[in-house]
Write an enzyme that holds these catalytic residues in place. Structure first.
Site: not given
Ligand code: SF4
Length: 249
Positions: A115-116, A197, A200, A223
């Site tokens: 996701c990151c 985010c 998280c 991240c």
């Molecule tokens: S901090 Fe969490 S929601 Fe944001 S990009 Fe990374 S995993 Fe995804």
């Protein structure tokens, strides 16, 4: 571009320089092929404030992951307007849209590294194409990974990362904020000392580590913008190995 020898030399010299001196050095050498990144949280304010005064035209990359608290987005609007910042919003590459939409709720929890990568690392990699250097606000006292960082770090494709606040402590940040009467992120007073985010980030206690509320209890502290994940070109070919590497950082 600087040789590796000169990068090491300047990096050592910067151990005794102020952040403003380092930013001025970087602007003289790399502008206009230089940008900074900011997540617009409270501890980001000193670096943003310095850059706004030293190089007001410098692009300020804001990675809009789509998962931010609305307070972060509103705070960004307010600061950008008042300080006349040159904000550039970065978004996920559209080729991931179908996958990301199908997994919007589960992805941050089930595979935060992927996701990151999709929402932060790759957009930043793409945005920095054509640039020579970027300024980041990381500090050595924030995480174990950052404790080993240098003021100048040569990255993939010859890009130079500059970390002017590396030697500052949390107390230095707070003192600067107080001295210059800088604003706080709206969630700061509610215990969100480091704001990322929404899926998280959690609120923490006053004595917890600054980043304890980020990916809490999930074995992740970065991240990928400040680890070896950043230098990988594409996640597609070796996803599992890639992610394993990233989480070891
Ligand atoms: S901090 Fe969490 S929601 Fe944001 S990009 Fe990374 S995993 Fe995804």
């Amino acid at each position: 571009m600087l040789s590796v020898h000169k990068i090491e030399k300047f990096s050592k010299e910067f151990e005794t320089k102020t952040p403003q001196e380092i930013i001025e050095w970087a602007v003289d050498r790399f502008s206009p092929y230089m940008a900074m990144s900011s997540s617009f949280q409270t501890q980001s304010m000193p670096l943003l404030y310095m850059v706004a005064h030293i190089a007001p035209d410098m692009p300020v990359f804001f990675i809009d992951t789509g998962y931010h608290f609305w307070e972060t987005l509103m705070f960004r609007e307010k600061i950008a307007d008042e300080w006349k910042l040159n904000i550039v919003d970065l978004y996920r590459d559209s080729r991931w849209d179908i996958f990301a939409r199908q997994n919007t709720r589960t992805l941050p929890l089930e595979d935060p590294n992927l996701c990151c990568y999709l929402h932060k690392v790759q957009p930043m990699q793409n945005a920095l194409k054509g640039y020579k250097a970027w300024i980041s606000g990381i500090r050595r006292d924030q995480t174990a990974v950052r404790a080993h960082a240098n003021f100048l770090e040569l990255q993939g494709d010859g890009l130079l990362k500059i970390n002017p606040l590396l030697n500052w402590t949390k107390a230095d940040i707070n003192n600067y904020i107080e001295e210059h009467n800088l604003p706080h992120h709206p969630l700061y007073e509610k215990g969100y000392r480091s704001v990322g985010c929404a899926p998280c980030t959690i609120a923490i206690g006053a004595n917890d580590d600054e980043r304890a509320g980020r990916w809490a209890g999930r074995g992740k502290v970065e991240c990928g913008l400040h680890t070896s994940m950043f230098d990988k070109k594409d996640i597609a070919e070796s996803k599992s190995e890639f992610l394993l590497d990233a989480t070891k950082e």
